[in-house]
Every structure is written in structure tokens, then in C-alpha cells.
Write an enzyme that holds these catalytic residues in place. Structure first.
Site, PDB file in Angstrom:
ATOM      1  N   GLN A 180       0.891  -1.167   0.000  1.00 28.49           N
ATOM      2  CA  GLN A 180       0.000   0.000   0.000  1.00 28.49           C
ATOM      3  C   GLN A 180       0.924   1.210   0.000  1.00 28.49           C
ATOM      4  O   GLN A 180       1.468   1.580   1.025  1.00 28.49           O
ATOM      5  CB  GLN A 180      -0.916  -0.018   1.231  1.00 28.49           C
ATOM      6  CG  GLN A 180      -1.664   1.286   1.478  1.00 28.49           C
ATOM      7  CD  GLN A 180      -2.543   1.730   0.316  1.00 28.49           C
ATOM      8  OE1 GLN A 180      -3.244   0.917  -0.297  1.00 28.49           O
ATOM      9  NE2 GLN A 180      -2.498   3.007  -0.023  1.00 28.49           N
ATOM     10  N   GLY A 309     -10.576   0.718   2.272  1.00 25.99           N
ATOM     11  CA  GLY A 309     -11.686   0.121   1.541  1.00 25.99           C
ATOM     12  C   GLY A 309     -11.199  -0.289   0.162  1.00 25.99           C
ATOM     13  O   GLY A 309     -11.382  -1.416  -0.288  1.00 25.99           O
ATOM     14  N   GLU A 312      -6.779   2.718  -5.657  1.00 20.89           N
ATOM     15  CA  GLU A 312      -6.933   2.829  -7.105  1.00 20.89           C
ATOM     16  C   GLU A 312      -5.675   2.484  -7.878  1.00 20.89           C
ATOM     17  O   GLU A 312      -5.301   3.187  -8.809  1.00 20.89           O
ATOM     18  CB  GLU A 312      -7.387   4.254  -7.438  1.00 20.89           C
ATOM     19  CG  GLU A 312      -6.356   5.374  -7.140  1.00 20.89           C
ATOM     20  CD  GLU A 312      -6.418   5.965  -5.740  1.00 20.89           C
ATOM     21  OE1 GLU A 312      -6.826   5.252  -4.806  1.00 20.89           O
ATOM     22  OE2 GLU A 312      -6.039   7.139  -5.585  1.00 20.89           O
ATOM     23  N   HIS A 336     -15.895   4.240  -7.174  1.00 22.65           N
ATOM     24  CA  HIS A 336     -14.920   5.224  -6.686  1.00 22.65           C
ATOM     25  C   HIS A 336     -13.513   4.925  -7.218  1.00 22.65           C
ATOM     26  O   HIS A 336     -12.877   5.801  -7.812  1.00 22.65           O
ATOM     27  CB  HIS A 336     -14.936   5.226  -5.151  1.00 22.65           C
ATOM     28  CG  HIS A 336     -13.968   6.183  -4.540  1.00 22.65           C
ATOM     29  ND1 HIS A 336     -14.338   7.440  -4.104  1.00 22.65           N
ATOM     30  CD2 HIS A 336     -12.635   6.083  -4.303  1.00 22.65           C
ATOM     31  CE1 HIS A 336     -13.270   8.065  -3.627  1.00 22.65           C
ATOM     32  NE2 HIS A 336     -12.219   7.253  -3.730  1.00 22.65           N
ATOM     33  N   GLU A 337     -13.060   3.708  -7.012  1.00 27.23           N
ATOM     34  CA  GLU A 337     -11.683   3.388  -7.429  1.00 27.23           C
ATOM     35  C   GLU A 337     -11.552   3.455  -8.948  1.00 27.23           C
ATOM     36  O   GLU A 337     -10.526   3.891  -9.471  1.00 27.23           O
ATOM     37  CB  GLU A 337     -11.250   2.019  -6.889  1.00 27.23           C
ATOM     38  CG  GLU A 337     -11.375   1.843  -5.370  1.00 27.23           C
ATOM     39  CD  GLU A 337     -10.810   2.981  -4.524  1.00 27.23           C
ATOM     40  OE1 GLU A 337      -9.914   3.698  -5.011  1.00 27.23           O
ATOM     41  OE2 GLU A 337     -11.271   3.163  -3.383  1.00 27.23           O
ATOM     42  N   HIS A 340     -11.083   6.987 -10.169  1.00 26.44           N
ATOM     43  CA  HIS A 340      -9.706   7.477 -10.035  1.00 26.44           C
ATOM     44  C   HIS A 340      -8.898   7.268 -11.321  1.00 26.44           C
ATOM     45  O   HIS A 340      -7.848   7.898 -11.497  1.00 26.44           O
ATOM     46  CB  HIS A 340      -8.993   6.757  -8.895  1.00 26.44           C
ATOM     47  CG  HIS A 340      -9.181   7.383  -7.543  1.00 26.44           C
ATOM     48  ND1 HIS A 340      -8.889   8.700  -7.281  1.00 26.44           N
ATOM     49  CD2 HIS A 340      -9.607   6.851  -6.355  1.00 26.44           C
ATOM     50  CE1 HIS A 340      -9.117   8.951  -5.990  1.00 26.44           C
ATOM     51  NE2 HIS A 340      -9.565   7.841  -5.408  1.00 26.44           N
ATOM     52  N   GLU A 359      -9.429  13.174  -4.473  1.00 19.66           N
ATOM     53  CA  GLU A 359     -10.562  12.523  -3.819  1.00 19.66           C
ATOM     54  C   GLU A 359     -11.901  13.244  -4.005  1.00 19.66           C
ATOM     55  O   GLU A 359     -12.936  12.601  -4.145  1.00 19.66           O
ATOM     56  CB  GLU A 359     -10.266  12.308  -2.335  1.00 19.66           C
ATOM     57  CG  GLU A 359      -9.053  11.398  -2.089  1.00 19.66           C
ATOM     58  CD  GLU A 359      -9.193   9.988  -2.673  1.00 19.66           C
ATOM     59  OE1 GLU A 359     -10.322   9.561  -2.980  1.00 19.66           O
ATOM     60  OE2 GLU A 359      -8.151   9.310  -2.816  1.00 19.66           O
ATOM     61  N   ASP A 414      -1.053  11.167   5.569  1.00 21.86           N
ATOM     62  CA  ASP A 414      -2.182  10.286   5.882  1.00 21.86           C
ATOM     63  C   ASP A 414      -3.179  10.967   6.828  1.00 21.86           C
ATOM     64  O   ASP A 414      -4.348  10.602   6.877  1.00 21.86           O
ATOM     65  CB  ASP A 414      -1.692   8.962   6.506  1.00 21.86           C
ATOM     66  CG  ASP A 414      -1.059   8.032   5.449  1.00 21.86           C
ATOM     67  OD1 ASP A 414      -1.111   8.374   4.257  1.00 21.86           O
ATOM     68  OD2 ASP A 414      -0.517   6.980   5.829  1.00 21.86           O
ATOM     69  N   TYR A 422     -12.763  14.547   0.547  1.00 22.92           N
ATOM     70  CA  TYR A 422     -13.724  13.707  -0.174  1.00 22.92           C
ATOM     71  C   TYR A 422     -15.071  14.428  -0.346  1.00 22.92           C
ATOM     72  O   TYR A 422     -15.500  14.712  -1.460  1.00 22.92           O
ATOM     73  CB  TYR A 422     -13.970  12.403   0.596  1.00 22.92           C
ATOM     74  CG  TYR A 422     -12.815  11.433   0.569  1.00 22.92           C
ATOM     75  CD1 TYR A 422     -11.697  11.617   1.372  1.00 22.92           C
ATOM     76  CD2 TYR A 422     -12.833  10.314  -0.258  1.00 22.92           C
ATOM     77  CE1 TYR A 422     -10.635  10.724   1.361  1.00 22.92           C
ATOM     78  CE2 TYR A 422     -11.779   9.410  -0.280  1.00 22.92           C
ATOM     79  CZ  TYR A 422     -10.674   9.619   0.526  1.00 22.92           C
ATOM     80  OH  TYR A 422      -9.627   8.739   0.504  1.00 22.92           O
ATOM     81  N   ARG A 596      -9.707  -2.889   8.413  1.00 26.20           N
ATOM     82  CA  ARG A 596      -9.981  -1.679   7.636  1.00 26.20           C
ATOM     83  C   ARG A 596     -10.063  -0.483   8.586  1.00 26.20           C
ATOM     84  O   ARG A 596     -10.930  -0.428   9.459  1.00 26.20           O
ATOM     85  CB  ARG A 596     -11.285  -1.866   6.868  1.00 26.20           C
ATOM     86  CG  ARG A 596     -11.629  -0.730   5.952  1.00 26.20           C
ATOM     87  CD  ARG A 596     -12.844  -1.076   5.110  1.00 26.20           C
ATOM     88  NE  ARG A 596     -13.314   0.078   4.368  1.00 26.20           N
ATOM     89  CZ  ARG A 596     -14.445   0.109   3.687  1.00 26.20           C
ATOM     90  NH1 ARG A 596     -15.219  -0.977   3.654  1.00 26.20           N
ATOM     91  NH2 ARG A 596     -14.818   1.184   3.037  1.00 26.20           N
ATOM     92  N   LYS A 598     -11.036   2.558   8.497  1.00 29.58           N
ATOM     93  CA  LYS A 598     -12.275   3.319   8.609  1.00 29.58           C
ATOM     94  C   LYS A 598     -13.245   2.698   9.620  1.00 29.58           C
ATOM     95  O   LYS A 598     -14.029   3.397  10.258  1.00 29.58           O
ATOM     96  CB  LYS A 598     -12.919   3.392   7.219  1.00 29.58           C
ATOM     97  CG  LYS A 598     -14.362   3.836   7.227  1.00 29.58           C
ATOM     98  CD  LYS A 598     -15.003   3.791   5.862  1.00 29.58           C
ATOM     99  CE  LYS A 598     -16.364   3.135   6.011  1.00 29.58           C
ATOM    100  NZ  LYS A 598     -17.252   3.291   4.882  1.00 29.58           N
TER     101      LYS A 598
HETATM  102  N1  BES Z   1      -6.888   6.609  -2.585  1.00 31.41           N
HETATM  103  C1  BES Z   1      -7.788   6.254  -1.551  1.00 31.41           C
HETATM  104  C2  BES Z   1      -7.141   5.505  -0.424  1.00 31.41           C
HETATM  105  C3  BES Z   1      -6.022   6.231   0.284  1.00 31.41           C
HETATM  106  C4  BES Z   1      -6.044   7.599   0.474  1.00 31.41           C
HETATM  107  C5  BES Z   1      -4.979   5.515   0.784  1.00 31.41           C
HETATM  108  C6  BES Z   1      -4.983   8.230   1.133  1.00 31.41           C
HETATM  109  C7  BES Z   1      -3.933   6.149   1.434  1.00 31.41           C
HETATM  110  C8  BES Z   1      -3.939   7.513   1.617  1.00 31.41           C
HETATM  111  C9  BES Z   1      -8.968   5.442  -2.081  1.00 31.41           C
HETATM  112  O1  BES Z   1      -9.374   5.811  -3.351  1.00 31.41           O
HETATM  113  C10 BES Z   1     -10.137   5.700  -1.176  1.00 31.41           C
HETATM  114  O2  BES Z   1     -10.554   6.816  -1.100  1.00 31.41           O
HETATM  115  N2  BES Z   1     -10.652   4.673  -0.518  1.00 31.41           N
HETATM  116  C11 BES Z   1     -11.767   4.780   0.386  1.00 31.41           C
HETATM  117  C12 BES Z   1     -13.012   4.211  -0.213  1.00 31.41           C
HETATM  118  C13 BES Z   1     -13.849   5.158  -0.997  1.00 31.41           C
HETATM  119  C14 BES Z   1     -15.123   4.472  -1.469  1.00 31.41           C
HETATM  120  C15 BES Z   1     -14.179   6.435  -0.293  1.00 31.41           C
HETATM  121  C16 BES Z   1     -11.483   3.947   1.604  1.00 31.41           C
HETATM  122  O3  BES Z   1     -10.523   3.186   1.592  1.00 31.41           O
HETATM  123  O4  BES Z   1     -12.216   4.051   2.579  1.00 31.41           O
HETATM  124 ZN    ZN Z   2     -10.282   7.685  -3.429  1.00 35.19          ZN
END
Ligand code: BES
Ligand code: ZN
Length: 643
Positions: A180, A309, A312, A336-337, A340, A359, A414, A422, A596, A598
Site C-alpha cells: 500500500q 476500503g 486505485e 470510486h476506485e 480514479h 478525492e 495520511d 472527499y 480496515r 475506517k
Molecule cells: N486513494 C484512496 C485511499 C487512500 C487515500 C490511501 C490516502 C492512502 C492515503 C482510495 O481511493 C479511497 O478513497 N478509498 C476509500 C473508499 C472510498 C469508497 C471512499 C477507503 O478506503 O475508505
Molecule cells: Zn479515493
């Protein structure tokens, strides 16, 4: 272009006054030579890496990648003789560095590796930055050479890598490795200029166990001459955070002519059925915003410790298995992905301050895809849920963290991954869409993707383009919108179109009827409710619910037993808040089987609110920690104050 000259002459001066000042060059156009990135040690304004060739062996015993990275260089205009090449690394062991005109004509060259482990920095602030940014690798490349070959290996603690022992996989027989790289973790497995403003092509040879398969964010080269050796090529120039690798016992199912899904063999059928609409989604974006420019679009379903989640990675989206709900209700993540592939991978944020360009645009596109493929009701429900989360965060954040063009000086990029880039970003674009009309706004976006294709841009680049190509064309519409407030000020500017959902109105009425005692839980007409409606129902209930009420809901709807990760997480939050003990073991199971971030952060955060909860959080975390990804570990450690 005049900007180029200003920047080039600026470099000499900036080099004299040091790193802090160089960062101020971030206002300079990124497609030109200079864009200061506070999160990289690289010097792409002087010598730029244009291609990386990897030859890496995966050692599952030692949990390390080892091998060679060959970097191709371009000297930028104004680069003075003797300028060394500066790269990013984190916890890498550099064995040797060579330079030469070709692989068979290399000579050893001198290098200096900064110190990111022993913490001998001059001050606490510097030590913090060293931990954050890793160590600079400075290579003294002879003037005429454009090829540098670095022999190195990664640390078992590399922040981008998760090495899973067989019990942590679905099949339990084989180990698994995945990377990652976003935001600044690529440097923990490849020495390179780890800045989103630097685009590279890459090639890779990955040597691993014979019975495992490697996949990357690249085209697979045909001809598997040797078992255990996989070769890849990424011909389109991408930023380093999009380099990705996974190695495991992977099956594959075709979804369509250019789409398919990789997953462990026991998961692949379920994944294929969940993702049947992938090709329809690609067609929906293409019809509005131009061709998909990456050839294939495949998905990889990872083991449950994947900290996000989705990610991309170009040509190959990485996804959490927690979206396999069985009813396709969580596939907006795929939308979403996929989105991107235009916003982010084609037009990329030049620095992590500009993350909202990735985002915010992507959430906007995601909702448009969902509307085209699944209808406006579903898009509206997702917009309402998204805005609610945003408002909750805005209410809790200090003003500086509410700004789209966020100041991340001395901070981990991060940390910028909140709902603000977003949802506030998407709401800004929706506001523009309403002011200018869908047709004009879609045309603007399509032209934007063409204009900046395969470039990395700053917020200032976007503002200029917006001004010229949209705002100027209709001053009356433009007058309704304060771009300054949207991009540079905290909070939500007034006058945006508030999303609403008639289906949610019905759900909210049901919640009221139940709360008022008008209708028993098992008599509510919940047939046909989607995941979104369930989430809205649960969120519509008061924060405090007596145990009998919790039990009545559970009895009627088996919420503790739900296999839908989104619904489970919402229910478990309520269970913690209301001391609903019947869900205790489910909470522990959830936290020890899903990594995960989130989902983890709100649950641990809720536990942390009481002394008893804190003790429980720590006890569960002690068991779960070895299973989490380094990125999730970092976040939970910080939250709970452990380690
Ligand atoms: N690019 C992001 C994931 C990311 C962002 C990883 C910043 C590391 C640092 C990815 O596109 C993303 O936004 N994933 C979301 C899901 C989305 C449906 C909102 C997630 O992982 O929750
Ligand atoms: Zn994203």
C-alpha cells in the site's frame, strides 16, 4: 513558458536557503519544472527519475523484498554539474549503488544515506520529520550517466508491506504479501523520488515461490518461461504512490472483455458475482468523461487486514473483502476506485496538499456513476450519508483541518485523509454543476481530463483552469460561488445544493414510529431495505438507547449477527455507547478479523470514551495488533497511546 524560467532561476537561490524555503515553490506550475513537495527528499527539479526497473525477490521467511532498482534519469534545465541525485527511502538497507550507460557497464558510485532509524537528528522536531519522511539517499552520479542501479533490501517493518502468515488468509495454506504505497510508503519498498509530482513508467520482474502468483498495477508480460517469475510493464507515466504489488494464492475470474477479478480461490466466485456491473460502470464514465486510457481494469480482493476500503492502483484496483455484502450494495467503492482512473491516476495531485483534487473529484464522479448505473435514488442516499459524516467531522475539527487546500507542513499526509477532501471536495463540484448546468459542467470536466492527462497539478493550476474555462464563460453563474471560500477557508460555504432522499424520509418515519411506540420493531415494513436504508435507520435513532430497545431491535433484525460490515460497524458503535453486552463477543470478533482503518478507528474511539471501554479496547487490540497492517497499527497506536 515564463513560469519555467522563474522556477529554474529560483532553484539556485532556493538551494542556498534550504528545504523550508524550497517548499514555497509549491505555487509554481507542476507541469513545468518546479513543484515543492514537503513530503519528499527528492530533487526532481534538478535531476528527475523518469523510469524504474525492478528485479525483486520475495522472501516470505525473512519478510523482505530484495533485489535491484534501476532508475533512469533526466537532468532538468538549469541543473548544475556535480548535482547529486536525491531519493527517498525508509528503513531500506542499501547494499550498493552503481551508475553507467547500460546494465553491463556499471561502476560503483559513492552515496550517502540519511538516518531514519537511530534518531540522531539534531532536535526532537527533526527526529519527528525523519520518522515521517524516512532517510534521504544521495547518489553522486557522474555527470554523463543516466542510469543508476541500487541493490537493496526492505525491512520486515516496511510501512507499505504487509506479510501475512497463512492463518491470516482465507485459504490458510499459503502466505500473502501486499503493498500500500499511498501516500508516502512507496519509499519503504523502492528507493525513488516518492512525490506525486514525479511521474515514471516502470518495469518489474518479481521472483517468488513457484506456487504463488504475483500481480501488479501494470500489464503482465506474456510468456511465463520460469515458474515463480512474473514480469510486468507499466507504459503510462504514473506517480510513485500507484506502484503496487501483491503475491499470494490467487485465482482469477473474467468479468468482461477488459475486466476481471483476482482473489484467493475460495473468494473469487463471490467476488465475481459482486462485481458484475464493472463494465457498465466503465462505459458510464467513458460516455461522459472520455476513454478509459489504461487498457485492462481488474480488481484484486485482498485478505481482510487490508487497511483501506479500496486503492486505485492503475489497471488493478485493490479492494477490501468487506465490500462483498452478497447483494452488490457496497459496490460504489468500485465506482470510486474506477473513477480514479480519470481523477487521480490521469490527473494527479502534485503534492499531498492538493489531495482534494484526487478525492473530491473522485467522489463526485463516483456519485455520477452510481446515478447512471443504479439510479438517482441510490446516488442521493449515498450523498446524504456522505454529507452527514462530513458535518460530524467539521463539528469536531479545528478550522485548519476543514480547508480543502490544507496545510500539511510537518504533518503526515495520511492525516489529511478525512471526509473533508472527499465530501467537501465533491460538494464544491456539485455546487459548480448546479450553477452552470450539468451539460456545461460535464463538458468542462471532460476537457479538464484531456487537458491535464498524465500530468500532476496543484490547486492553483486547477483554479486557473476553472477561471478560464468555466467561470469566465458565465459571470452571472460564477458570481454565485466563492471559490476562495470553498478552497481556502474552513467550514461549508452557504448556498450549496443540499442532497435529500425520499427513501430516507420513509426510513426516518419508521424510526420515529418505533421510537414513539407506535409500531413494534418486527412490524416495521423494512422489506427491501438496502444497506443504505439500514444505515440511515440506525443513524436516525438517538445516541442513547436503553438496553430493552437495543435488544428489541436485535431480536427483530438480527443486527449482532449481520454479515454486512457497514451495518455491523454502525450497530457495534451503538452497542458500545449503550453498554449492550449481547454484542460484546461480536465486537471482539469484528475487531480481530477486520483491519480496515475506517471501521477500526470509530470503534476504538468509542471504546476509549470510558475507563472500562479503554481497558477493553487495549485487551482486544493486544490480540488484534499482530494481524493489522502497519498503517492501521500506526493509527490505532496513536489513538490508544500504546507503544
Ligand atoms: N486513494 C484512496 C485511499 C487512500 C487515500 C490511501 C490516502 C492512502 C492515503 C482510495 O481511493 C479511497 O478513497 N478509498 C476509500 C473508499 C472510498 C469508497 C471512499 C477507503 O478506503 O475508505
Ligand atoms: Zn479515493
Amino acid at each position: 513558458m515564463s513560469i519555467g524560467i522563474v522556477a529554474a532561476s529560483g532553484i539556485v537561490m532556493l538551494a542556498l536557503i534550504g528545504f523550508e524555503q524550497v517548499a514555497d515553490a509549491s505555487q509554481v506550475n507542476s507541469s513545468g519544472p518546479a513543484v515543492g513537495d514537503r513530503h519528499s527528499h527528492g530533487n526532481p527539479d534538478q535531476i528527475r527519475v523518469t523510469r524504474v526497473e525492478l528485479d525483486l525477490t520475495t522472501d516470505f521467511e525473512r519478510k523482505e523484498l530484495k533485489g535491484i532498482a534501476t532508475l533512469l534519469l533526466r537532468r532538468m534545465p538549469g541543473c548544475s554539474p556535480g548535482t547529486p541525485l536525491d531519493l527517498d527511502t525508509r528503513e531500506l538497507t542499501i547494499e550498493r549503488v552503481m551508475a553507467g550507460p547500460a546494465d553491463d557497464a556499471m561502476k560503483e558510485v559513492r552515496f550517502e544515506l540519511g538516518d531514519d532509524r537511530r534518531g540522531q537528528s539534531r532536535s526532537e522536531a527533526e527526529a519527528k520529520m525523519d520518522r515521517l519522511l524516512g532517510a534521504r539517499l544521495r547518489v553522486f552520479v557522474p555527470e554523463e550517466e543516466t542510469r543508476v542501479r541500487i541493490t537493496y533490501r526492505t525491512a520486515p517493518t516496511a510501512s507499505a508491506l504487509q506479510w501475512l502468515d497463512p492463518p491470516r488468509t482465507a485459504g490458510r495454506q499459503q502466505p500473502f504479501l501486499f503493498t500500500q504505497s499511498e501516500a508516502i510508503h512507496a519509499r519503504s519498498w523502492i528507493p525513488l523520488q516518492d512525490s506525486p509530482g514525479v511521474r515514471i513508467t516502470y518495469g518489474a520482474t518479481i521472483r517468488g515461490p513457484k506456487n504463488l502468483r504475483a500481480v501488479m498495477s501494470a500489464d503482465r508480460l506474456p510468456g511465463q518461461e520460469e515458474p515463480g517469475v512474473d514480469r510486468f510493464e507499466m507504459p503510462q507515466p504514473i506517480p510513485s504512490y500507484l506502484i503496487a504489488l501483491a503475491v499470494g494464492d490467487l485465482g482469477f475470474r473474467t468479468l468482461g472483455p477488459r475486466t476481471g477479478v483476482y482473489a484467493e480461490p475460495s473468494v473469487v466466485a463471490k467476488a465475481a458475482s459482486e462485481f458484475v456491473d464493472t463494465e457498465a460502470m466503465i462505459k458510464a464514465v467513458e460516455a461522459r468523461y472520455g476513454p478509459y486510457r489504461w487498457g485492462r481494469y481488474d480488481l484484486l480482493v485482498l485478505p481482510p487486514s487490508f487497511p483501506f476500503g479500496g486503492m486505485e492502483n492503475p489497471k488493478l484496483t485493490f479492494a477490501t473483502p468487506t465490500i462483498l455484502a452478497g447483494d452488490r450494495s457496497l459496490v460504489s467503492l468500485v465506482a470510486h476506485e474506477l473513477a480514479h482512473s480519470w481523477s487521480g491516476n490521469l490527473v494527479t495531485n502534485a503534492t499531498w496538499r492538493d489531495f482534494w483534487l484526487n478525492e473530491g473529484f473522485t467522489v463526485y464522479l463516483e456519485r455520477r456513476i452510481v446515478e447512471d448505473v443504479f439510479g438517482p435514488d441510490r446516488a442521493a442516499m449515498e450523498a446524504v450519508l456522505g454529507l452527514r459524516e462530513l458535518r460530524e467531522e467539521l463539528a469536531a475539527f479545528p478550522p485548519r483541518d476543514q480547508v480543502l487546500h490544507i496545510d500539511l507542513t510537518d504533518r503526515d499526509p495520511d492525516d489529511g485523509m478525512t471526509r473533508v477532501p472527499y465530501e467537501k471536495g465533491a460538494l464544491f463540484l456539485t455546487t459548480l454543476e448546479h450553477a452552470f448546468g450539468r451539460e456545461r459542467f460535464d463538458a468542462f470536466l471532460r476537457a479538464y481530463f484531456d487537458h491535464f492527462a498524465f500530468q500532476s497539478i496543484t490547486t492553483a493550476d486547477f483554479e486557473r483552469y476553472l477561471q478560464d474555462q468555466l467561470l469566465k464563460t458565465d459571470p452571472a453563474a460564477a458570481a454565485k460561488i466563492s471559490v476562495q471560500a470553498w478552497l481556502h477557508e474552513p467550514g461549508l460555504p452557504p448556498g450549496f445544493p443540499e442532497p435529500s432522499s425520499s427513501r430516507f424520509a420513509v426510513v426516518a418515519a419508521a424510526a420515529r414510529d418505533w421510537l414513539d411506540g407506535k409500531t413494534a420493531a418486527d412490524r416495521l415494513s423494512t422489506q427491501g431495505w438496502s444497506t443504505h436504508e439500514w444505515l440511515h435507520f440506525l443513524q436516525a435513532l438517538p445516541l442513547e438507547l436503553p438496553s430493552e430497545k437495543m435488544a428489541a431491535l436485535d431480536q427483530a433484525f438480527s443486527l449482532t449477527a449481520s454479515g454486512n460490515a457497514e451495518i455491523s460497524q454502525q450497530w457495534l458503535l451503538m452497542a458500545i455507547r449503550n453498554h449492550y453486552a449481547a454484542a460484546d463477543s461480536r465486537l471482539e470478533e469484528f475487531l480481530t478479523s477486520i483491519g480496515r482503518r475506517k471501521f477500526l478507528m470509530p470503534l476504538y474511539g468509542e471504546l476509549k470514551k470510558t475507563a472500562e471501554g479503554t481497558a477493553r479496547a487495549k485487551a482486544i487490540y493486544a490480540k488484534a495488533r499482530p494481524f493489522y497492517h502497519p498503517i492501521a497499527v500506526e493509527s490505532v497506536d496513536r489513538l490508544l497511546g500504546t507503544h
